[in-house]
Design a protein around this motif. Structure first.
Motif, short mmCIF file in Angstrom:
data_model
loop_
_atom_site.label_atom_id
_atom_site.label_comp_id
_atom_site.label_asym_id
_atom_site.label_seq_id
_atom_site.Cartn_x
_atom_site.Cartn_y
_atom_site.Cartn_z
N ASP A 14 47.99 36.94 38.99
CA ASP A 14 47.93 38.30 38.46
C ASP A 14 46.71 39.00 39.05
O ASP A 14 45.59 38.51 38.94
N GLN A 15 46.94 40.14 39.71
CA GLN A 15 45.82 40.86 40.32
C GLN A 15 44.97 41.60 39.30
O GLN A 15 43.85 42.04 39.60
N CYS A 16 45.48 41.76 38.08
CA CYS A 16 44.71 42.39 37.01
C CYS A 16 43.75 41.36 36.43
O CYS A 16 44.16 40.45 35.71
N ARG A 20 44.60 38.53 33.59
CA ARG A 20 44.60 37.15 34.08
C ARG A 20 43.63 36.29 33.27
O ARG A 20 43.96 35.17 32.87
N GLU A 38 44.53 35.42 42.11
CA GLU A 38 44.66 36.86 42.19
C GLU A 38 46.00 37.29 42.78
O GLU A 38 46.60 38.28 42.37
N ASN A 39 46.48 36.51 43.77
CA ASN A 39 47.76 36.86 44.39
C ASN A 39 48.44 35.60 44.92
O ASN A 39 47.85 34.51 44.92
N ILE A 55 53.96 34.71 37.06
CA ILE A 55 53.68 35.86 37.93
C ILE A 55 53.51 37.12 37.10
O ILE A 55 54.35 37.47 36.28
N ASN A 57 52.27 40.17 38.76
CA ASN A 57 51.96 41.24 39.72
C ASN A 57 53.13 42.18 40.00
O ASN A 57 53.18 42.82 41.03
N GLU A 61 56.08 40.98 43.82
CA GLU A 61 55.41 39.68 43.92
C GLU A 61 56.29 38.58 43.31
O GLU A 61 56.30 37.46 43.78
#
Length: 202
Positions: A14-16, A20, A38-39, A55, A57, A61
């Protein structure tokens, strides 16, 4: 059971950062071990041998994660963080192999309980995905010409008909056929065709 120690790791992609972190904190007190990422690229460098992927994102993603999971012989269940996806998007992700959807925010105990329940009911699905992943891995070892011969066999064509279709000699088809059977570990054309059908997910 699927949710034993072999599958205790949860790769939280999760890029948040805040979300995350909260998800990982909520899982710490359970017997699931969160691994924050992050990704998806961070996971691709060294594909894990066990665990599951969560996941968060978005749909793009999630689609990428499902494709990667299907491409590896070591298939991991992929769960998608529900983020107001449309019914069509959810249907597409399920069709691609998503093992389930998880809502957030949720209590730590609730999230762990949901993941364990999903892991339990996804066992038959995961076994099927592993079979598909193994079949695809064997098909990927073939040359382009060997795949063409296998495609012809899967369509019920004889070696003579494949030769005509590809514009090559019967003898050349037979050579590619023998090489193909050896590479995929099939004893005969029927086994090879079944493998191709399995790799296609049909």
């Amino acid at each position: 059971m699927v949710h034993n120690q072999k599958i205790s790791q949860v790769f939280v992609v999760d890029q948040c950062f805040d979300r995350r972190t909260e998800i990982c904190r909520s899982l710490i007190n359970s017997d699931l071990v969160p691994q924050p990422l992050e990704n998806l690229r961070e996971l691709l460098g060294c594909w894990p041998q066990s665990g599951c992927i969560l996941i968060g994102n978005g749909e793009e993603e999630a689609v990428a994660a499902l494709k990667e999971a299907a491409a590896h012989e070591q298939v991991l269940p992929v769960f998608v963080l529900f983020d107001h996806q449309s019914i069509e998007a959810i249907s597409d992700l399920i069709r691609m192999g998503a093992a389930g959807f998880v809502t957030w925010p949720s209590s730590g105990e609730g999230l762990a309980r949901t993941l364990k329940a999903l892991l339990s009911i996804s066992e038959p699905h995961l076994a099927q995905m592993k079979d598909v992943g193994s079949a695809r891995s064997r098909i990927n070892s073939l040359s382009n010409r060997e795949r063409e011969v296998l495609r012809g066999i899967s369509e019920g064509l004889s070696s003579k008909e494949i030769a005509l279709q590809l514009g090559i000699s019967y003898r050349t088809v037979e050579i590619h056929r023998g090489n193909m059977l050896g590479k995929v570990g099939a004893k005969n054309a029927i086994q090879a065709a079944k493998l191709a059908w399995k790799a296609s997910g049909t």
